[in-house]
Design an enzyme around this catalytic site. Structure first.
Site, short mmCIF file in Angstrom:
data_model
loop_
_atom_site.label_atom_id
_atom_site.label_comp_id
_atom_site.label_asym_id
_atom_site.label_seq_id
_atom_site.Cartn_x
_atom_site.Cartn_y
_atom_site.Cartn_z
N LYS A 9 0.84 -1.20 0.00
CA LYS A 9 0.00 0.00 0.00
C LYS A 9 0.87 1.24 0.00
CE LYS A 9 0.88 1.38 4.43
NZ LYS A 9 1.63 2.57 4.78
N ASP A 61 -2.75 -1.80 9.75
CA ASP A 61 -2.80 -1.83 8.29
C ASP A 61 -3.28 -3.17 7.74
OD1 ASP A 61 -1.78 0.72 8.30
OD2 ASP A 61 0.26 0.14 7.72
#
Ligand code: ATP
Length: 311
Positions: A11, A138
């Site tokens: 990401k 995350d």
């Protein structure tokens, strides 16, 4: 039980707004996550003990014991499903280690999905994400992928619909940066400046640019509240950001807690050209060209095994 392989993306945070420290010690965050086409592949198989092996990016820098987030994911899910945690985990790493691209979180998300598939747990994905949040803020996004706004510690997700494809260059640095150390430096710089810390909120112009597929507008709207802290700890990142901007990137920022720098390019050819210029500039170890958004963790189809004849 047959081995299962899951592919999972890295990401980049298009926006990382860091609010005040909460009573539980975490910062209140708004994070616009975007999954990009740098992948880890995690394969799980039944074994005599819980073991981890790894090849690719950063082999030698990642713990292979119970500190590995993938091993912790096995233990967590095995406990929930009443399974034995005796699993061999093999990680093929394409995500830079300690690079601010959530590589460890990606492996945890991939391992939860791979083990659930191998054990036929049929755990709903929403439940896997909730379990993942126990391992790291995350992890739920690594499972979801695409583009999403994360709130709370970053673990409460709302998907952002966007049909456009964006082209990226990532400049990889020598050595990583510790995420807790970057947050501590952010707090220190804020204490020193004595400024009020505004409540974090998603930037409207960034969400509009995403929806419109407008790369220059997206590049102009990207922000990272950890960038000053990452540069304070690693001043050379300033040169990397300047080199990418001079090479024609329409947006440049430190990815998450760094030290990877992310550059948005106008199109695929521009991305290749920015990557070449960055490599020639000597301001980074190497570069990767990628695109986003891509989907989150997904089970890969098993290949024909020529020896056993099994599919
Ligand atoms: P984030 O963006 O989520 O802050 P990061 O991308 O900066 O994370 P990671 O690659 O996740 O950093 O690695 C951070 C540290 O976590 C590493 O230094 C390593 O010691 C440890 N770690 C534990 N498990 C893993 C894993 N499976 N892959 C990578 N690092 C791991």
């Amino acid at each position: 039980m047959s081995p299962v392989t899951v592919q999972v993306p890295a990401k980049v945070n298009l926006q990382l707004a860091v609010g005040a420290v909460r009573p539980d010690g975490f910062h209140e965050l708004v994070s616009v996550f975007h999954a990009v086409s740098l992948f880890d592949e995690v394969t799980v198989a039944p074994a005599d003990a819980l073991t981890v092996t790894l090849d690719g990016e950063g082999a030698g820098e990642v713990p292979l014991d119970r500190d590995n987030l993938a091993a912790r994911a096995v233990e967590l899910l095995a406990d929930r499903l009443g399974q034995s945690p005796n699993v061999h985990i093999h990680i093929r790493k394409g995500i830079p280690v300690a690079g601010g691209m959530a590589g460890g979180s990606a492996d945890a998300a991939a391992t939860l999905l791979a083990c659930d598939t191998m054990w036929r747990g049929n755990t709903p994905r929403e439940m896997l994400r909730r379990l993942g949040a126990e391992l790291g803020s995350d992890v739920p996004f690594s499972d979801l992928g695409g583009t999403a706004i994360g709130t709370g510690r970053g673990e409460r997700l709302a998907a952002v619909a966007s049909v456009a494809r964006f082209h990226w260059v990532f400049a990889l640095a020598d050595g990583g940066l510790s995420t807790p150390a970057v947050y501590r430096e952010c707090d220190r710089l804020r204490d020193e400046a004595g400024d009020d810390i505004p409540a974090p909120a998603p930037r409207e112009e960034l969400i509009a640019a995403l929806r419109a597929g407008d790369a220059p507008a997206l590049g102009a709207a990207m922000t990272n509240d950890l960038q000053a802290a990452a540069i304070s700890l690693r001043p050379s990142l300033r040169d990397t950001l300047l080199a990418g901007t001079a090479a024609g990137a329409v947006g440049a920022l430190v990815s998450g807690s760094g030290p990877t720098c992310a550059f948005l390019a106008a199109d695929e050819d521009a991305a290749k050209s920015v990557a070449r210029s960055l490599e020639a500039s000597g301001t980074c170890r190497t570069t990767r060209v990628a695109y986003g958004p891509v989907s989150g963790a997904r089970v890969l189809p098993r290949l024909w095994n020529s020896e056993s004849g099994a599919v």
